[in-house]
Design an enzyme around this catalytic site. Structure first.
Site, PDB file in Angstrom:
ATOM      1  N   HIS A  79       4.962  -3.831  -3.761  1.00 19.95           N
ATOM      2  CA  HIS A  79       4.529  -5.124  -3.717  1.00 19.95           C
ATOM      3  C   HIS A  79       5.650  -6.138  -3.852  1.00 19.95           C
ATOM      4  CE1 HIS A  79       1.350  -2.420  -5.224  1.00 19.95           C
ATOM      5  NE2 HIS A  79       0.959  -2.744  -4.130  1.00 19.95           N
ATOM      6  N   CYS A 101       8.547  -2.811  -0.080  1.00 19.36           N
ATOM      7  CA  CYS A 101       8.104  -2.711   1.381  1.00 19.36           C
ATOM      8  C   CYS A 101       9.407  -3.678   1.932  1.00 19.36           C
ATOM      9  CB  CYS A 101       6.933  -2.971   1.994  1.00 19.36           C
ATOM     10  SG  CYS A 101       7.010  -2.757   3.602  1.00 19.36           S
ATOM     11  N   HIS A 129      -2.420 -11.351  -7.487  1.00 23.68           N
ATOM     12  CA  HIS A 129      -1.939 -10.236  -6.826  1.00 23.68           C
ATOM     13  C   HIS A 129      -0.443 -10.243  -6.898  1.00 23.68           C
ATOM     14  CE1 HIS A 129      -0.880  -7.443  -3.586  1.00 23.68           C
ATOM     15  NE2 HIS A 129      -2.061  -7.029  -3.503  1.00 23.68           N
ATOM     16  N   GLU A 131       2.168  -8.871  -5.075  1.00 22.31           N
ATOM     17  CA  GLU A 131       2.783  -9.440  -3.815  1.00 22.31           C
ATOM     18  C   GLU A 131       2.858 -10.941  -3.989  1.00 22.31           C
ATOM     19  OE1 GLU A 131       1.851  -8.127  -0.040  1.00 22.31           O
ATOM     20  OE2 GLU A 131       3.147  -9.939   0.777  1.00 22.31           O
ATOM     21  N   SER A 227      -6.591  -2.249  -4.260  1.00 23.39           N
ATOM     22  CA  SER A 227      -5.970  -2.398  -2.940  1.00 23.39           C
ATOM     23  C   SER A 227      -6.257  -3.569  -1.835  1.00 23.39           C
ATOM     24  CB  SER A 227      -5.979  -0.954  -2.205  1.00 23.39           C
ATOM     25  OG  SER A 227      -5.497  -1.572  -0.888  1.00 23.39           O
TER      26      SER A 227
END
Ligand code: 10D
Ligand code: SF4
Length: 322
Positions: A79, A101, A129, A131, A227
């Site tokens: 993330h 990623c 979150h 990310e 998720s």
């Protein structure tokens, strides 16, 4: 036994994306090269099975870098992390492998580039979150988070000449488009990414659910509660009018969900391994499903390279979770 179930239809594509595959392989290869334990900041991907498998192989998952001993090897989760976390990890002297990623890193790079040109940002994403924390943490200020259309009316940038939109990669494509339209309506000069920040895997899995949902009476999504992309799949099927549940494993399936249902649609979030999909199929078969059919869909061939230092042929190929 439920004699009503006729068929299970498998969404295509479903399950692991290239970023998740790479992140898991980084942890497995780091363990193979350096030996256990390997420390991982945050769950490498948001999946209980994956995390437990990696724990069994010697990974230790932590949230605070103060819980990592000096000299340890540390992996950042898929993330991504903020600049502050990256700096703290360097200052503490860890051997670092970044499993962020590459499609999340691309957003980080865009933020850094436009910030140098004087831009402020409106980030579309979910508060808290990891990310979103990582992307917002690329700058010390100037990124304003909006979670929905209502937030767009409240956002207060210091200027409106140089504003750019960035998004979390795993949002609902439809919700993000609606929020982006509201941003555009309020700030007509806003700069939007040439290609949406929402990634190919999120887009493809949501497209598959859009095709599958009208063909089935029930949609099961394999994914963990944390998720984001898996939750979006369940929510999408439900919005399309098909009853839908998300399960972390086959044990969570409830026989009553299947009562009166003939066709069952099955998909999996980008962090959910195929082994769990197989277990769900076995369980649904035990409830009475007679056949399993794969939907036609896009074949994903994208693969991301591993970081330097973990590509070596002398690292024995680890038994890869899939
Ligand atoms: O919560 P999420 O959908 O962002 O992450 P998850 O680990 O479930 O799936 C992989 C997606 C990543 C790493 C974000 F790009
Ligand atoms: Fe990368 Fe998309 Fe997978 Fe996230 S969901 S890890 S951005 S490919």
């Amino acid at each position: 036994m439920n004699p009503g179930i006729e068929e299970v239809i498998l969404a295509e594509p479903r399950g692991f994306c290239a970023g998740v595959d790479r992140a898991i392989e980084i942890v497995e290869r780091a363990i193979a090269k350096f030996g256990a334990p390997i420390y991982v900041r945050h769950e490498i991907v948001h999946n209980t099975y994956v995390v437990n498998e990696l724990k069994a192989k010697g990974a230790i998952f932590i949230e605070e870098l103060s819980d990592v001993p000096p000299g340890a090897t540390l992996v950042f989760s898929a993330h991504g992390v903020s600049k502050a976390v990256e700096q703290e990890a360097r200052d503490r002297g860890f051997e670092i492998f970044d499993a962020t990623c590459p499609l999340v890193t691309k957003v980080h790079v865009e933020v850094a580039k436009l910030a140098k040109e004087g831009y402020e940002f409106i980030m579309i994403g979910h508060k808290g979150h990891p990310e979103v924390e990582g992307t917002m943490g690329q700058l010390s200020s100037g990124i304003h988070l909006v979670e929905d259309v209502a937030d767009v009316a409240k956002v207060a940038p210091s200027q409106t000449e140089k504003l750019a939109v960035v998004t979390q990669t795993t949002l609902s494509v439809d919700d993000a488009a609606e929020i982006a339209a509201a941003v555009r309506a309020r700030f007509p000069k806003v700069r939007e990414p040439k290609q949406q920040d929402i990634c190919y895997a999120t887009q493809n899995r949501q497209d598959a659910v859009k095709i599958m949902s009208p063909q089935v009476d029930l949609v099961i999504v394999v994914g963990s509660p944390t998720s984001s992309n898996s939750n979006r799949l369940r929510e999408l099927a439900q919005r399309l009018g098909t009853e839908s549940y998300m399960v972390d494993s086959a044990d969570e399936l409830k026989p009553e969900w299947f009562e009166g249902k003939g066709r069952i649609g099955l998909t999996a979030g980008a962090s959910a391994p195929e082994v769990l999909v197989r277990e769900v199929i076995d369980r649904v078969r035990a409830f009475g499903a007679v056949s399993v059919r794969k939907m036609d869909g896009i074949e994903e061939t994208i693969k991301f390279p591993l970081p330097k230092g973990l590509k070596l042929d002398d690292i024995p190929p680890p038994g890869h979770i899939s």
